[in-house]
Design a protein around this motif. Structure first.
Motif, PDB file in Angstrom:
ATOM      1  N   PRO A 176      -8.263 -19.309  -3.293  1.00  0.00           N
ATOM      2  CA  PRO A 176      -8.147 -17.912  -3.715  1.00  0.00           C
ATOM      3  C   PRO A 176      -8.303 -16.985  -2.526  1.00  0.00           C
ATOM      4  N   GLY A 177      -7.712 -15.811  -2.612  1.00  0.00           N
ATOM      5  CA  GLY A 177      -7.819 -14.845  -1.525  1.00  0.00           C
ATOM      6  C   GLY A 177      -7.305 -13.503  -1.977  1.00  0.00           C
ATOM      7  N   ARG A 178      -6.977 -12.670  -1.002  1.00  0.00           N
ATOM      8  CA  ARG A 178      -6.438 -11.342  -1.285  1.00  0.00           C
ATOM      9  C   ARG A 178      -5.253 -11.087  -0.369  1.00  0.00           C
ATOM     10  N   ASN A 179      -4.311 -10.283  -0.873  1.00  0.00           N
ATOM     11  CA  ASN A 179      -3.177  -9.916  -0.037  1.00  0.00           C
ATOM     12  C   ASN A 179      -3.522  -8.661   0.762  1.00  0.00           C
ATOM     13  N   LEU A 180      -2.559  -8.119   1.474  1.00  0.00           N
ATOM     14  CA  LEU A 180      -2.817  -6.963   2.337  1.00  0.00           C
ATOM     15  C   LEU A 180      -3.210  -5.719   1.543  1.00  0.00           C
ATOM     16  N   ASN A 181      -2.869  -5.705   0.249  1.00  0.00           N
ATOM     17  CA  ASN A 181      -3.235  -4.576  -0.601  1.00  0.00           C
ATOM     18  C   ASN A 181      -4.576  -4.781  -1.299  1.00  0.00           C
ATOM     19  N   GLY A 182      -5.245  -5.885  -0.997  1.00  0.00           N
ATOM     20  CA  GLY A 182      -6.530  -6.168  -1.607  1.00  0.00           C
ATOM     21  C   GLY A 182      -6.451  -6.802  -2.971  1.00  0.00           C
ATOM     22  N   GLU A 183      -5.253  -7.164  -3.428  1.00  0.00           N
ATOM     23  CA  GLU A 183      -5.090  -7.783  -4.744  1.00  0.00           C
ATOM     24  C   GLU A 183      -5.477  -9.255  -4.683  1.00  0.00           C
ATOM     25  N   ARG A 184      -6.141  -9.719  -5.735  1.00  0.00           N
ATOM     26  CA  ARG A 184      -6.530 -11.122  -5.793  1.00  0.00           C
ATOM     27  C   ARG A 184      -5.303 -11.990  -6.049  1.00  0.00           C
ATOM     28  N   ILE A 185      -5.209 -13.077  -5.296  1.00  0.00           N
ATOM     29  CA  ILE A 185      -4.099 -14.016  -5.398  1.00  0.00           C
ATOM     30  C   ILE A 185      -4.640 -15.426  -5.195  1.00  0.00           C
ATOM     31  N   VAL A 186      -3.802 -16.426  -5.387  1.00  0.00           N
ATOM     32  CA  VAL A 186      -4.157 -17.810  -5.082  1.00  0.00           C
ATOM     33  C   VAL A 186      -3.149 -18.322  -4.067  1.00  0.00           C
ATOM     34  N   TRP A 187      -3.601 -18.478  -2.822  1.00  0.00           N
ATOM     35  CA  TRP A 187      -2.720 -18.974  -1.764  1.00  0.00           C
ATOM     36  C   TRP A 187      -2.440 -20.461  -1.966  1.00  0.00           C
ATOM     37  N   PHE A 188      -1.187 -20.878  -1.908  1.00  0.00           N
ATOM     38  CA  PHE A 188      -0.889 -22.312  -1.873  1.00  0.00           C
ATOM     39  C   PHE A 188      -0.222 -22.714  -0.563  1.00  0.00           C
TER      40      PHE A 188
END
Length: 199
Positions: free
Chosen positions: A103-115
């Motif tokens: 899990p992480g965040r993109n440049l806009n601070g949105e939560r995402i799941v990096w694969f």
């Protein structure tokens, strides 16, 4: 989440999946991961769906997804190292494989799941986009070919992301299996193909 029943409707589309999480338990696509102990997700590109499972293999939820614009199972060499905004149409591929996800965040601070962090690929919520792309309509479409529009990421309905993806994959390491759409199925291997060798 136990045996809660999840019903997901995108727009005016029919319910894709209505089931008890305890009613569907599967083995992991890669046999060597049988005792891995992490939750996992399976992206079936042929049906453009995402299935999220807990560490024991119980299905938590399944929903339609948007995928990379161009069909294919291998990240084009020309795409490596490029900023996502610089990708040409033929480079916008959702690659197949077994991915160690975080899990992480993109440049806009949105939560995402990096694969695939190096390739800027993640599972994330459906985001605002130019109206001409018709992303909400594409996600609601029963036609799999309509769901090819992203730069390579896997985009899901925001409610599904918040209520299924984040609680299951958003607190630590997980695995994401992206099933090939073009490679032949291995004999006796179920829906797993040669492209799903460990990466």
């Amino acid at each position: 989440m136990g045996s809660r029943v999840f019903k997901w409707v995108v727009g005016l589309s029919a319910v894709l999946s209505t089931m008890s999480a305890a009613a569907e338990v599967i083995s992991r696509p890669v046999p060597a991961d049988r005792h891995d102990g992490r939750p996992f997700a399976i992206v079936d590109k042929r049906s453009a769906t995402l299935s999220v499972h807990d560490a024991e293999g119980r299905l938590i939820g399944r929903a339609p997804v948007l995928l990379g614009l161009t069909p294919g199972d291998i990240e084009p060499a020309s795409a490596r190292g490029k900023d996502p905004s610089a990708l040409g149409p033929a480079e916008r591929v959702t690659p197949a494989g077994r991915f160690e996800a975080q899990p992480g965040r993109n440049l806009n601070g949105e939560r995402i799941v990096w694969f695939n962090y190096e390739a800027h690929l993640a599972i994330h919520r459906l985001r605002p986009a130019p109206a001409s792309q018709q992303r909400p309509e594409r996600l609601a479409s029963p036609r799999v070919e309509d769901r090819r529009i992203t730069l390579g990421c896997v985009a899901v309905d925001p409610a599904f992301f918040d209520q299924v993806v984040l609680p299951t994959l958003g607190s630590g390491a997980s695995l994401v299996y992206i099933l090939p759409e073009r490679e032949p199925v291995l004999a006796g291997g179920g829906p797993v193909t040669a492209s799903l060798a460990a990466r």
